[in-house]
Design a protein around this motif. Structure first.
Motif, mmCIF file in Angstrom:
data_model
loop_
_atom_site.group_PDB
_atom_site.id
_atom_site.type_symbol
_atom_site.label_atom_id
_atom_site.label_comp_id
_atom_site.label_asym_id
_atom_site.label_seq_id
_atom_site.Cartn_x
_atom_site.Cartn_y
_atom_site.Cartn_z
ATOM 1 N N SER A 9 -5.239 1.715 22.921
ATOM 2 C CA SER A 9 -5.760 3.048 21.942
ATOM 3 C C SER A 9 -6.777 2.361 21.044
ATOM 4 O O SER A 9 -8.038 2.841 20.911
ATOM 5 N N VAL A 10 -7.016 1.318 20.844
ATOM 6 C CA VAL A 10 -8.084 0.381 19.764
ATOM 7 C C VAL A 10 -9.351 0.868 20.888
ATOM 8 O O VAL A 10 -9.905 0.862 20.925
ATOM 9 N N SER A 11 -9.247 0.375 22.483
ATOM 10 C CA SER A 11 -10.306 0.315 23.428
ATOM 11 C C SER A 11 -10.621 1.752 23.371
ATOM 12 O O SER A 11 -12.401 1.971 24.322
ATOM 13 N N ARG A 12 -9.636 2.817 23.548
ATOM 14 C CA ARG A 12 -10.272 4.130 24.062
ATOM 15 C C ARG A 12 -10.885 4.410 22.670
ATOM 16 O O ARG A 12 -12.019 4.931 22.567
ATOM 17 N N LEU A 13 -10.739 4.607 20.982
ATOM 18 C CA LEU A 13 -11.577 4.863 19.657
ATOM 19 C C LEU A 13 -12.643 4.173 20.463
ATOM 20 O O LEU A 13 -13.677 4.890 19.559
ATOM 21 N N ALA A 14 -13.005 2.557 20.669
ATOM 22 C CA ALA A 14 -14.364 2.164 20.761
ATOM 23 C C ALA A 14 -14.845 2.815 21.656
ATOM 24 O O ALA A 14 -16.761 2.652 21.127
ATOM 25 N N ALA A 15 -14.380 2.626 22.908
ATOM 26 C CA ALA A 15 -15.306 3.714 23.756
ATOM 27 C C ALA A 15 -15.875 4.441 23.353
ATOM 28 O O ALA A 15 -16.969 5.399 24.381
ATOM 29 N N VAL A 16 -14.945 6.085 22.745
ATOM 30 C CA VAL A 16 -15.557 6.834 22.280
ATOM 31 C C VAL A 16 -16.396 7.194 21.203
ATOM 32 O O VAL A 16 -17.700 7.455 21.808
ATOM 33 N N GLN A 17 -16.401 5.882 20.538
ATOM 34 C CA GLN A 17 -17.863 5.629 19.505
ATOM 35 C C GLN A 17 -18.896 4.759 20.254
ATOM 36 O O GLN A 17 -19.740 5.432 19.723
ATOM 37 N N GLU A 23 -25.547 8.488 23.941
ATOM 38 C CA GLU A 23 -25.793 9.887 23.295
ATOM 39 C C GLU A 23 -26.969 10.010 22.342
ATOM 40 O O GLU A 23 -27.813 10.666 22.849
ATOM 41 N N VAL A 24 -26.400 9.997 21.073
ATOM 42 C CA VAL A 24 -27.351 9.877 20.128
ATOM 43 C C VAL A 24 -28.545 9.326 19.997
ATOM 44 O O VAL A 24 -29.921 9.211 19.178
ATOM 45 N N SER A 25 -28.471 8.375 20.354
ATOM 46 C CA SER A 25 -29.306 6.488 20.362
ATOM 47 C C SER A 25 -30.311 6.128 21.907
ATOM 48 O O SER A 25 -31.379 5.731 21.403
ATOM 49 N N GLY A 26 -30.049 7.053 22.618
ATOM 50 C CA GLY A 26 -30.252 6.567 23.910
ATOM 51 C C GLY A 26 -29.922 4.895 24.508
ATOM 52 O O GLY A 26 -30.901 4.879 25.382
ATOM 53 N N ARG A 82 -13.641 24.103 32.238
ATOM 54 C CA ARG A 82 -12.835 24.876 31.523
ATOM 55 C C ARG A 82 -13.430 24.804 30.476
ATOM 56 O O ARG A 82 -11.965 24.687 29.060
ATOM 57 N N LEU A 83 -14.737 25.783 30.004
ATOM 58 C CA LEU A 83 -14.208 25.345 28.639
ATOM 59 C C LEU A 83 -14.940 27.244 28.536
ATOM 60 O O LEU A 83 -14.504 27.702 29.479
ATOM 61 N N ALA A 84 -15.036 27.606 27.746
ATOM 62 C CA ALA A 84 -14.277 29.189 27.665
ATOM 63 C C ALA A 84 -15.609 29.821 28.450
ATOM 64 O O ALA A 84 -16.724 28.905 28.429
ATOM 65 N N SER A 85 -15.866 31.034 28.460
ATOM 66 C CA SER A 85 -16.748 31.209 30.014
ATOM 67 C C SER A 85 -18.223 31.600 28.858
ATOM 68 O O SER A 85 -18.288 32.114 27.831
ATOM 69 N N GLY A 86 -19.229 31.306 29.707
ATOM 70 C CA GLY A 86 -20.329 31.422 29.045
ATOM 71 C C GLY A 86 -20.854 29.874 27.787
ATOM 72 O O GLY A 86 -22.156 29.723 27.470
ATOM 73 N N TRP A 87 -19.357 29.182 27.885
ATOM 74 C CA TRP A 87 -19.982 27.463 26.927
ATOM 75 C C TRP A 87 -20.459 27.028 27.888
ATOM 76 O O TRP A 87 -20.328 26.473 29.042
ATOM 77 N N LYS A 88 -21.288 26.112 27.194
ATOM 78 C CA LYS A 88 -21.741 24.888 27.718
ATOM 79 C C LYS A 88 -21.748 24.088 27.031
ATOM 80 O O LYS A 88 -21.900 23.953 25.352
ATOM 81 N N LEU A 89 -21.703 22.639 27.981
ATOM 82 C CA LEU A 89 -21.345 21.642 27.688
ATOM 83 C C LEU A 89 -22.589 21.104 26.329
ATOM 84 O O LEU A 89 -21.455 20.221 25.116
ATOM 85 N N GLU A 90 -23.096 21.149 26.456
ATOM 86 C CA GLU A 90 -24.237 21.111 25.328
ATOM 87 C C GLU A 90 -24.146 21.560 24.003
ATOM 88 O O GLU A 90 -24.467 20.858 22.679
ATOM 89 N N ARG A 91 -23.759 22.952 23.533
ATOM 90 C CA ARG A 91 -23.270 23.073 22.443
ATOM 91 C C ARG A 91 -22.189 22.842 21.661
ATOM 92 O O ARG A 91 -21.798 23.429 20.591
ATOM 93 N N LEU A 92 -20.899 21.743 22.444
ATOM 94 C CA LEU A 92 -19.939 21.193 21.850
ATOM 95 C C LEU A 92 -20.973 19.940 20.977
ATOM 96 O O LEU A 92 -21.190 19.206 21.037
ATOM 97 N N ASP A 93 -20.007 19.673 19.828
ATOM 98 C CA ASP A 93 -19.972 19.067 19.296
ATOM 99 C C ASP A 93 -20.581 17.431 20.247
ATOM 100 O O ASP A 93 -19.563 16.968 20.874
ATOM 101 N N ALA A 94 -20.925 16.391 19.796
ATOM 102 C CA ALA A 94 -20.851 15.146 20.588
ATOM 103 C C ALA A 94 -20.175 14.670 20.384
ATOM 104 O O ALA A 94 -19.780 13.870 21.759
ATOM 105 N N THR A 95 -19.071 14.213 19.378
ATOM 106 C CA THR A 95 -17.648 13.236 19.270
ATOM 107 C C THR A 95 -16.916 14.245 20.370
ATOM 108 O O THR A 95 -16.462 13.584 21.310
ATOM 109 N N ALA A 96 -16.963 15.410 20.562
ATOM 110 C CA ALA A 96 -15.838 15.988 21.255
ATOM 111 C C ALA A 96 -16.780 16.056 22.260
ATOM 112 O O ALA A 96 -15.826 15.524 23.277
ATOM 113 N N ARG A 97 -17.439 16.359 22.655
ATOM 114 C CA ARG A 97 -18.491 15.673 24.197
ATOM 115 C C ARG A 97 -18.191 14.191 24.658
ATOM 116 O O ARG A 97 -17.035 14.051 26.002
ATOM 117 N N ALA A 98 -17.662 13.391 24.284
ATOM 118 C CA ALA A 98 -17.388 11.983 24.367
ATOM 119 C C ALA A 98 -16.063 11.454 23.938
ATOM 120 O O ALA A 98 -15.799 11.257 25.048
#
Length: 151
Positions: A9-17, A23-26, A82-98
């Motif tokens: 569980s700790v590993s999953r949280l750290a992986a998302v972080q 993504e934000v720092s490159g 699996r996103l709603a029709s017309g939605w792009k992945l880039e439209r999601l919050d960066a944390t939600a994408r992670a």
């Protein structure tokens, strides 16, 4: 007294972080995995209520982060389907994408982990970052990805 959070569980949280940080720092995957290993996993970690968290399963963490990066060309289209029709992945919050990328990677590439565990873990992670409907969205998206990936 709250229960001790498990190493995966700790590993999953750290992986998302880590995925968010990349993504934000490159920053590159090897640099971020090394940073977490050398500077974040070497100290005691507590949750928001002061409960001691388990040490991360660093091998599992590295597999998640490196796996998402190496298979992102397969993972991202699986999420977009699996996103709603017309939605792009880039439209999601960066944390939600992670969160979605890490969850999708596990569902698609770690058959040793039960589907329910993967979905529950990432929904809980989403709840730690979001107070709105995002956790429900993550739940629905990962459930649909699981149906696609684990037929």
């Amino acid at each position: 007294m709250s229960k001790r959070i498990q190493p995966r569980s700790v590993s999953r949280l750290a992986a998302v972080q880590a995925l968010y940080q990349m993504e934000v720092s490159g920053a590159g995957v090897d640099a971020v995995v090394r940073e977490f290993s050398e500077h974040r996993f070497d100290r005691a970690v507590e949750d928001t209520e002061g409960a001691q968290l388990a040490q991360a399963d660093e091998t599992f963490f590295a597999d998640l982060v490196k796996g998402v990066v190496s298979k992102q060309a397969i993972i991202d289209p699986a999420i977009v389907r699996r996103l709603a029709s017309g939605w792009k992945l880039e439209r999601l919050d960066a944390t939600a994408r992670a969160v979605l990328r890490a969850g999708a990677y596990e569902l698609m590439n770690r058959p040793d982990v039960p589907t329910e565990v993967v979905i529950d873990e990432y929904v809980e992670i989403a709840k730690s970052f979001f107070e709105g409907p995002e956790a429900g969205f993550i739940n629905g998206a990962l459930d649909a990805i699981a149906r696609d990936a684990r037929v």
